[in-house]
Design a protein around this motif. Sequence first.
Motif, PDB file in Angstrom:
ATOM      1  N   ARG A   1      17.990 -17.127  -8.245  1.00  0.00           N
ATOM      2  CA  ARG A   1      16.584 -17.525  -8.083  1.00  0.00           C
ATOM      3  C   ARG A   1      15.988 -16.838  -6.854  1.00  0.00           C
ATOM      4  N   GLY A   2      16.760 -16.797  -5.774  1.00  0.00           N
ATOM      5  CA  GLY A   2      16.295 -16.149  -4.547  1.00  0.00           C
ATOM      6  C   GLY A   2      16.001 -14.672  -4.750  1.00  0.00           C
ATOM      7  N   ASN A   3      16.822 -14.008  -5.525  1.00  0.00           N
ATOM      8  CA  ASN A   3      16.577 -12.595  -5.822  1.00  0.00           C
ATOM      9  C   ASN A   3      15.246 -12.421  -6.541  1.00  0.00           C
ATOM     10  N   LEU A   4      14.975 -13.290  -7.489  1.00  0.00           N
ATOM     11  CA  LEU A   4      13.706 -13.204  -8.220  1.00  0.00           C
ATOM     12  C   LEU A   4      12.517 -13.544  -7.325  1.00  0.00           C
ATOM     13  N   VAL A   5      12.701 -14.508  -6.429  1.00  0.00           N
ATOM     14  CA  VAL A   5      11.643 -14.851  -5.479  1.00  0.00           C
ATOM     15  C   VAL A   5      11.313 -13.646  -4.610  1.00  0.00           C
ATOM     16  N   ASN A   6      12.332 -12.954  -4.141  1.00  0.00           N
ATOM     17  CA  ASN A   6      12.089 -11.756  -3.324  1.00  0.00           C
ATOM     18  C   ASN A   6      11.354 -10.692  -4.121  1.00  0.00           C
ATOM     19  N   GLN A   7      11.675 -10.535  -5.386  1.00  0.00           N
ATOM     20  CA  GLN A   7      10.958  -9.578  -6.219  1.00  0.00           C
ATOM     21  C   GLN A   7       9.504  -9.994  -6.414  1.00  0.00           C
ATOM     22  N   ALA A   8       9.282 -11.300  -6.555  1.00  0.00           N
ATOM     23  CA  ALA A   8       7.927 -11.806  -6.770  1.00  0.00           C
ATOM     24  C   ALA A   8       7.010 -11.473  -5.600  1.00  0.00           C
ATOM     25  N   ALA A   9       7.562 -11.408  -4.399  1.00  0.00           N
ATOM     26  CA  ALA A   9       6.750 -11.124  -3.210  1.00  0.00           C
ATOM     27  C   ALA A   9       5.989  -9.814  -3.358  1.00  0.00           C
ATOM     28  N   ALA A  10       6.576  -8.844  -4.029  1.00  0.00           N
ATOM     29  CA  ALA A  10       5.937  -7.533  -4.189  1.00  0.00           C
ATOM     30  C   ALA A  10       4.700  -7.596  -5.090  1.00  0.00           C
ATOM     31  N   PHE A  11       4.593  -8.611  -5.926  1.00  0.00           N
ATOM     32  CA  PHE A  11       3.480  -8.721  -6.860  1.00  0.00           C
ATOM     33  C   PHE A  11       2.335  -9.574  -6.328  1.00  0.00           C
ATOM     34  N   LYS A  12       2.523 -10.147  -5.161  1.00  0.00           N
ATOM     35  CA  LYS A  12       1.517 -11.057  -4.614  1.00  0.00           C
ATOM     36  C   LYS A  12       0.773 -10.379  -3.474  1.00  0.00           C
ATOM     37  N   LYS A  13      -0.544 -10.546  -3.478  1.00  0.00           N
ATOM     38  CA  LYS A  13      -1.381  -9.837  -2.519  1.00  0.00           C
ATOM     39  C   LYS A  13      -1.560 -10.573  -1.190  1.00  0.00           C
TER      40      LYS A  13
ATOM     41  N   ASP B   1       9.098 -20.186   2.206  1.00  0.00           N
ATOM     42  CA  ASP B   1       9.311 -19.631   3.548  1.00  0.00           C
ATOM     43  C   ASP B   1       9.977 -18.262   3.471  1.00  0.00           C
ATOM     44  N   ALA B   2      11.009 -18.136   2.637  1.00  0.00           N
ATOM     45  CA  ALA B   2      11.705 -16.857   2.488  1.00  0.00           C
ATOM     46  C   ALA B   2      10.783 -15.802   1.884  1.00  0.00           C
ATOM     47  N   GLU B   3      10.002 -16.213   0.889  1.00  0.00           N
ATOM     48  CA  GLU B   3       9.101 -15.259   0.236  1.00  0.00           C
ATOM     49  C   GLU B   3       7.996 -14.812   1.181  1.00  0.00           C
ATOM     50  N   LEU B   4       7.512 -15.719   2.038  1.00  0.00           N
ATOM     51  CA  LEU B   4       6.510 -15.324   3.025  1.00  0.00           C
ATOM     52  C   LEU B   4       7.061 -14.258   3.959  1.00  0.00           C
TER      53      LEU B   4
ATOM     54  N   ALA C   1       5.634 -10.507   4.141  1.00  0.00           N
ATOM     55  CA  ALA C   1       5.207  -9.933   5.416  1.00  0.00           C
ATOM     56  C   ALA C   1       5.910  -8.617   5.685  1.00  0.00           C
ATOM     57  N   ALA C   2       7.189  -8.545   5.386  1.00  0.00           N
ATOM     58  CA  ALA C   2       7.953  -7.306   5.596  1.00  0.00           C
ATOM     59  C   ALA C   2       7.428  -6.191   4.709  1.00  0.00           C
ATOM     60  N   LEU C   3       7.022  -6.515   3.500  1.00  0.00           N
ATOM     61  CA  LEU C   3       6.480  -5.500   2.592  1.00  0.00           C
ATOM     62  C   LEU C   3       5.171  -4.946   3.104  1.00  0.00           C
ATOM     63  N   SER C   4       4.364  -5.792   3.724  1.00  0.00           N
ATOM     64  CA  SER C   4       3.035  -5.354   4.171  1.00  0.00           C
ATOM     65  C   SER C   4       3.082  -4.513   5.441  1.00  0.00           C
ATOM     66  N   VAL C   5       4.227  -4.507   6.146  1.00  0.00           N
ATOM     67  CA  VAL C   5       4.319  -3.691   7.355  1.00  0.00           C
ATOM     68  C   VAL C   5       5.140  -2.429   7.165  1.00  0.00           C
ATOM     69  N   GLN C   6       5.640  -2.209   5.965  1.00  0.00           N
ATOM     70  CA  GLN C   6       6.412  -0.993   5.705  1.00  0.00           C
ATOM     71  C   GLN C   6       5.470   0.202   5.685  1.00  0.00           C
ATOM     72  N   PRO C   7       5.845   1.294   6.363  1.00  0.00           N
ATOM     73  CA  PRO C   7       5.008   2.487   6.341  1.00  0.00           C
ATOM     74  C   PRO C   7       5.038   3.143   4.952  1.00  0.00           C
ATOM     75  N   ALA C   8       3.943   3.774   4.614  1.00  0.00           N
ATOM     76  CA  ALA C   8       3.862   4.489   3.337  1.00  0.00           C
ATOM     77  C   ALA C   8       4.815   5.682   3.361  1.00  0.00           C
ATOM     78  N   PRO C   9       5.435   6.021   2.223  1.00  0.00           N
ATOM     79  CA  PRO C   9       6.381   7.149   2.185  1.00  0.00           C
ATOM     80  C   PRO C   9       5.702   8.476   2.371  1.00  0.00           C
TER      81      PRO C   9
END
Length: 101
Positions: A29-41, A86-89, A93-101
């Motif tokens: 479930r945690g793995n899927l939650v982490n994946q879901a973070a990428a789809f949320k704005k 909490d984990a997904e937040l 947050a980590a996804l939003s601070v990653q530099p563009a490739p």
Amino acid sequence: MDVHCTSIEEVRHHIDGIDRELVALLARRGNLVNQAAAFKKTHDDVRAPARVEQVIAKVRALAAESGASEEVVERVYRAMIAAFIDAELKAHAALSVQPAP
């Protein structure tokens, strides 16, 4: 599968087995939650209170069908969902601070 135990040790053995299964399911479930973070704005998308209530209604119905305590299932799910939010937040947050490739 209901089992009839004849000793406290046997009860604990069966509980330990269930705990192993639950932890494995929580990892999935945690793995899927982490994946879901990428789809949320937004953080509000992560919190999704309407979705939380939808999940709670669903698991209460599942509890009723299976003979589990609806109250216990709801409390467990609310605690689990809060921890996953909490984990997904953090993942969001980590996804939003990653530099563009």
